[in-house]
Each structure stands twice: as structure tokens, then as C-alpha cells.
Scaffold this active site. Structure first.
Site, short mmCIF file in Angstrom:
data_model
loop_
_atom_site.label_atom_id
_atom_site.label_comp_id
_atom_site.label_asym_id
_atom_site.label_seq_id
_atom_site.Cartn_x
_atom_site.Cartn_y
_atom_site.Cartn_z
N HIS A 75 0.84 -1.20 0.00
CA HIS A 75 0.00 0.00 0.00
C HIS A 75 0.87 1.25 0.00
O HIS A 75 1.95 1.26 0.59
CB HIS A 75 -0.92 0.01 1.23
CG HIS A 75 -2.06 -0.95 1.12
ND1 HIS A 75 -1.90 -2.31 1.19
CD2 HIS A 75 -3.37 -0.72 0.91
CE1 HIS A 75 -3.06 -2.89 1.03
NE2 HIS A 75 -3.98 -1.95 0.87
N CYS A 130 -8.96 2.33 5.80
CA CYS A 130 -9.97 2.37 4.75
C CYS A 130 -10.40 3.83 4.57
O CYS A 130 -11.25 4.34 5.30
CB CYS A 130 -11.16 1.49 5.12
SG CYS A 130 -12.41 1.42 3.83
#
Length: 183
Positions: A75, A130
Site C-alpha cells: 500500500h 480504509c
């Protein structure tokens, strides 16, 4: 990002099409899509998500074989160098924008860069959250608070966030009706 496809179309996909469609359901981890293709047919988007999550859960978390940490390392930093260079995946670009991370003040950008560097320095992987379920203020608060956690806590928390991100991405990729949010 592909257009949503019906579960029947997904179950009929060959290996390459499946990877092309779901290869970024978990950021930069097309290997996971490749691994779960063989579990077709899927009943629905929830079943597909469970297959992806089971693969992630089965990855080792030991220091000798940090599979789950590897997923976290795939990520990008929030509003970091990759974003500044315009090189985020399409999914990450939309997610970070929805959280307000594309419109940071100079002061916020400096603070976020510092927090990201401190987090990565402590844990060895980027802060994962998120973004679609947060706004910039809650992201800053979460980052500050999670800096106090242990590595084990952060791997677990990061993986939980990866699963949320994956589920929301799947809802964009699979035609679904009457599916309640899992998160």
C-alpha cells in the site's frame, strides 16, 4: 477499474480475465486474485470476499515469513510521494480523494508526511486505513493513536483495514443486489 460484472460472468472468467478484473481488489496484490480464482464458482460478492480474506488470513505473520506485512507494504503512504507523483492506482486515487487527502493544507501535508514517516519507521510498513470510511481528521487521529500500538497490533489492524478496502472495491466490481455492508 473494470465495470461491474455479474457473478455468473465472474464464475465463467478465465484465469487472465479474473486477474485483470480483481488484481487490485487488494492493493498491488494480483497474486491473491490469482490464488482464489480456483475457488470458483462464487455464490456472490460476499463469498468472493471471504475467499480473498481466507487467503490473507492464512499468510504467515512471523518475523521469518511476514506475509501479512508484505500485503501492508504493497500500500502507498496516504498523500505521500506516490500520490504526489500521480502514480497511485486508480482505486487509491479515488479513495484518498474521497477522504479529502487530495486537498490538504501545507501544514496538514507536512504533519501527515511526518506521521507517515514515524509510522513506517516504527513498524516497517505504511499506515493502512480504509479511506472511504474516513475523512482526513479521523485519519490524522487514527494515525496518531495507532503509533502507540505494538507491531503485532498494527499488523492485525492493518489487515482488518485491507479487508474493508477490498470489500468496498469488490462492491464496485461485482453486480450485487440486497447485499448489506459487512463493515
Amino acid at each position: 477499474m473494470g465495470h461491474p460484472k455479474s457473478i455468473n460472468d465472474i464464475n465463467a472468467m478465465d484465469y487472465e480475465d479474473f486477474i485483470s478484473h480483481f488484481g487490485n481488489a487488494i492493493e498491488n496484490c494480483s497474486l491473491i486474485a490469482a490464488a482464489v480464482w480456483r475457488f470458483r464458482p462464487f455464490n456472490d460478492v460476499v463469498h468472493l470476499h471471504e475467499a480473498l480474506c481466507s487467503f490473507v488470513d492464512d499468510l504467515p505473520v512471523s518475523v521469518l515469513s511476514p506475509g501479512q506485512e508484505g500485503i501492508l507494504r504493497s500500500h502507498p503512504d496516504l498523500a505521500g510521494r506516490v500520490a504526489a507523483a500521480g502514480a497511485l492506482t486508480a482505486e487509491s486515487t479515488l479513495e484518498q480523494r474521497s477522504a479529502g487527502l487530495s486537498q490538504l493544507t501545507t501544514e496538514e501535508r507536512v504533519e501527515l508526511t511526518d506521521l507517515n514517516e514515524r509510522y513506517r519507521g516504527k513498524f516497517g510498513f505504511p499506515f493502512v486505513v480504509c479511506a472511504r470510511q474516513n475523512k482526513k481528521n479521523s485519519i490524522f487521529e487514527g494515525l496518531r493513536a495507532r503509533l502507540n500500538n505494538s507491531t503485532e497490533e498494527e499488523v492485525a489492524k492493518g489487515v482488518q483495514e485491507v479487508k474493508k478496502i477490498c470489500y468496498l472495491r469488490l462492491l464496485d466490481l461485482v453486480v450485487h443486489e440486497g447485499i448489506e455492508s459487512k463493515y
